[in-house]
Design a protein around this motif. Sequence first.
Motif, PDB file in Angstrom:
ATOM      1  N   THR A  58       0.837  -1.208   0.000  1.00  0.00           N
ATOM      2  CA  THR A  58       0.000   0.000   0.000  1.00  0.00           C
ATOM      3  C   THR A  58       0.867   1.253   0.000  1.00  0.00           C
ATOM      4  O   THR A  58       0.627   2.196  -0.766  1.00  0.00           O
ATOM      5  CB  THR A  58      -0.930   0.004   1.219  1.00  0.00           C
ATOM      6  OG1 THR A  58      -1.797  -1.132   1.160  1.00  0.00           O
ATOM      7  CG2 THR A  58      -1.783   1.268   1.253  1.00  0.00           C
TER       8      THR A  58
ATOM      9  N   PHE B  25       1.234   4.333  -3.056  1.00  0.00           N
ATOM     10  CA  PHE B  25       0.900   5.748  -2.867  1.00  0.00           C
ATOM     11  C   PHE B  25       2.065   6.679  -3.182  1.00  0.00           C
ATOM     12  O   PHE B  25       1.858   7.863  -3.448  1.00  0.00           O
ATOM     13  CB  PHE B  25       0.424   6.001  -1.436  1.00  0.00           C
ATOM     14  CG  PHE B  25      -1.044   5.753  -1.223  1.00  0.00           C
ATOM     15  CD1 PHE B  25      -1.971   6.755  -1.461  1.00  0.00           C
ATOM     16  CD2 PHE B  25      -1.503   4.520  -0.784  1.00  0.00           C
ATOM     17  CE1 PHE B  25      -3.325   6.538  -1.263  1.00  0.00           C
ATOM     18  CE2 PHE B  25      -2.856   4.284  -0.588  1.00  0.00           C
ATOM     19  CZ  PHE B  25      -3.775   5.297  -0.836  1.00  0.00           C
TER      20      PHE B  25
ATOM     21  N   ASP C  72      -5.491   2.110   1.975  1.00  0.00           N
ATOM     22  CA  ASP C  72      -6.051   2.240   0.630  1.00  0.00           C
ATOM     23  C   ASP C  72      -7.551   1.926   0.698  1.00  0.00           C
ATOM     24  O   ASP C  72      -7.996   0.833   0.366  1.00  0.00           O
ATOM     25  CB  ASP C  72      -5.345   1.290  -0.339  1.00  0.00           C
ATOM     26  CG  ASP C  72      -5.656   1.600  -1.799  1.00  0.00           C
ATOM     27  OD1 ASP C  72      -6.666   2.300  -2.048  1.00  0.00           O
ATOM     28  OD2 ASP C  72      -4.917   1.142  -2.676  1.00  0.00           O
ATOM     29  N   GLU C  73      -8.314   2.915   1.143  1.00  0.00           N
ATOM     30  CA  GLU C  73      -9.742   2.725   1.384  1.00  0.00           C
ATOM     31  C   GLU C  73     -10.476   2.289   0.119  1.00  0.00           C
ATOM     32  O   GLU C  73     -11.303   1.362   0.143  1.00  0.00           O
ATOM     33  CB  GLU C  73     -10.339   4.024   1.923  1.00  0.00           C
ATOM     34  CG  GLU C  73     -11.808   3.946   2.283  1.00  0.00           C
ATOM     35  CD  GLU C  73     -12.315   5.220   2.920  1.00  0.00           C
ATOM     36  OE1 GLU C  73     -13.426   5.192   3.477  1.00  0.00           O
ATOM     37  OE2 GLU C  73     -11.607   6.241   2.868  1.00  0.00           O
ATOM     38  N   LYS C  74     -10.191   2.924  -1.010  1.00  0.00           N
ATOM     39  CA  LYS C  74     -10.887   2.590  -2.257  1.00  0.00           C
ATOM     40  C   LYS C  74     -10.634   1.150  -2.668  1.00  0.00           C
ATOM     41  O   LYS C  74     -11.554   0.446  -3.102  1.00  0.00           O
ATOM     42  CB  LYS C  74     -10.457   3.546  -3.372  1.00  0.00           C
ATOM     43  CG  LYS C  74     -10.946   4.973  -3.194  1.00  0.00           C
ATOM     44  CD  LYS C  74     -10.512   5.849  -4.364  1.00  0.00           C
ATOM     45  CE  LYS C  74     -11.017   7.281  -4.181  1.00  0.00           C
ATOM     46  NZ  LYS C  74     -10.554   8.159  -5.298  1.00  0.00           N
TER      47      LYS C  74
ATOM     48  N   ASP D  84     -11.074  10.069   7.942  1.00  0.00           N
ATOM     49  CA  ASP D  84     -10.631  10.716   6.705  1.00  0.00           C
ATOM     50  C   ASP D  84      -9.273  10.126   6.334  1.00  0.00           C
ATOM     51  O   ASP D  84      -8.224  10.721   6.586  1.00  0.00           O
ATOM     52  CB  ASP D  84     -10.542  12.228   6.890  1.00  0.00           C
ATOM     53  CG  ASP D  84     -10.250  12.957   5.584  1.00  0.00           C
ATOM     54  OD1 ASP D  84      -9.923  12.276   4.591  1.00  0.00           O
ATOM     55  OD2 ASP D  84     -10.336  14.191   5.552  1.00  0.00           O
TER      56      ASP D  84
ATOM     57  N   SER E  94      -7.982   9.675   3.452  1.00  0.00           N
ATOM     58  CA  SER E  94      -7.312  10.427   2.399  1.00  0.00           C
ATOM     59  C   SER E  94      -6.421  11.512   2.998  1.00  0.00           C
ATOM     60  O   SER E  94      -5.266  11.696   2.585  1.00  0.00           O
ATOM     61  CB  SER E  94      -8.342  11.061   1.456  1.00  0.00           C
ATOM     62  OG  SER E  94      -7.709  11.858   0.484  1.00  0.00           O
ATOM     63  N   ASN E  95      -6.939  12.203   3.996  1.00  0.00           N
ATOM     64  CA  ASN E  95      -6.167  13.267   4.644  1.00  0.00           C
ATOM     65  C   ASN E  95      -4.992  12.701   5.430  1.00  0.00           C
ATOM     66  O   ASN E  95      -3.874  13.222   5.351  1.00  0.00           O
ATOM     67  CB  ASN E  95      -7.073  14.081   5.565  1.00  0.00           C
ATOM     68  CG  ASN E  95      -6.353  15.276   6.175  1.00  0.00           C
ATOM     69  OD1 ASN E  95      -5.889  16.159   5.462  1.00  0.00           O
ATOM     70  ND2 ASN E  95      -6.254  15.303   7.496  1.00  0.00           N
TER      71      ASN E  95
ATOM     72  N   ASN F 159      -3.482   9.843   4.954  1.00  0.00           N
ATOM     73  CA  ASN F 159      -2.493   9.325   4.009  1.00  0.00           C
ATOM     74  C   ASN F 159      -1.588  10.440   3.508  1.00  0.00           C
ATOM     75  O   ASN F 159      -0.371  10.274   3.387  1.00  0.00           O
ATOM     76  CB  ASN F 159      -3.186   8.654   2.818  1.00  0.00           C
ATOM     77  CG  ASN F 159      -3.763   7.296   3.155  1.00  0.00           C
ATOM     78  OD1 ASN F 159      -3.376   6.664   4.139  1.00  0.00           O
ATOM     79  ND2 ASN F 159      -4.694   6.826   2.346  1.00  0.00           N
ATOM     80  N   SER F 160      -2.196  11.580   3.198  1.00  0.00           N
ATOM     81  CA  SER F 160      -1.416  12.723   2.706  1.00  0.00           C
ATOM     82  C   SER F 160      -0.413  13.195   3.758  1.00  0.00           C
ATOM     83  O   SER F 160       0.740  13.510   3.442  1.00  0.00           O
ATOM     84  CB  SER F 160      -2.346  13.874   2.317  1.00  0.00           C
ATOM     85  OG  SER F 160      -3.187  13.511   1.235  1.00  0.00           O
TER      86      SER F 160
END
Length: 375
Positions: free
Chosen positions: A34, A38, A188-190, A357, A359-360, A362-363
């Motif tokens: 994962t 990214f 990797d949520e998606k 969240d 996505s946040n 991960n960033s």
Amino acid sequence: MNDKIINCETNGKKRILFSSKDLSVGGMEKALVTLLSFIDKDLFDVTLVLEKAEGPLLSQLDKRIKVIEYKVSDFAIPLVRKAINLIRRIIFKLKHGGKYDFSCCYATYSAPCEKVAKIASDNCALYVHSDYVGMYSGDLEKAKHFYDSIGIAGYKKVLFVSESGRSGTAKIYPELEERFMTLGNLVDEKNILRLSDEEVDIPYSGERKIFVFVGRLDDTSKKLKRLLEAVSLVCSKREDIELWIIGNGPDGEMYREYAGELGITAFVRFMGEITNPYPYIKKADFLVLSSDYEGFPVVYSEAAVLGVSIITTVIASDGFFAIDSSNAYISDKNAESMAEKMAEALGGTARKVPSQDFSNSNSEKLEKIYRNVDI
């Protein structure tokens, strides 16, 4: 030592290297795949060095990643074995020594991975996935002996997947604490949601409440005998439950025999290693862990993504979200307490991890990694 995927040009991109053992089905291996997925391939030229370039997760790697196999000799005669490994290390150093902007040993238990990462660059990090102070039952001297054996002082940064792992290690090495940071694993949520919708043949009648365990079948840490005993206690009062055990390991046969001794084989399914466990986790009512210690288990994030309640013996935080009594059923480390929490979960309103969240986070995690690359 073989280059499995060749990437000849870096085009001015920073060169980074990760080293690990293999890509078998496990939490650490999934976390590595994962993370590598990214990392921005337009900014970084990524190399992965494996002791064995094998495992079901190898096919999931981005094709732009260069994979090198760094085999360790297991020749029976010690002097010959040492000579072969020395020659291989020299060859690796000649080809790769100091040629990377950043390197990371991703497997703390692998001496070859440590050597590879330290040869590749001076800007070298260690990724710690477990709580080693917890592993040694709070004995700081034993934990220190382990960390000294892997040369922790030789790393410029030490990245921990859990806050307990970082804080425990800081007690041992206060002089190194400024190098430590809690980073956690990327999620990797998606991909988890996509894979959870795959059609699989699940032996599920809908008449029982399902508990699922996903992990290595190794009683030194996972303590599935404790979980099997808890299932036996719950089954003595109700027969509408079932435990799915996904994974393999050295104690798999022992667990099967123990389930037979407890008389609960009708309530336990040993499903073996499954590359995609997400449809099973999604179908289950509860994810259950019975470990003595963990870092921050990958399955915590997976259960959070899939909306599955967690019953566990391990409170943990990855610095971004925590699993505790506010959002999970926390058991003491014995069968009786586990059985009580399982019964409580069956009879009450389900506790679930609030929406995250990812996505946040991960960033933020990637930004921390990139800052280290740029040191």
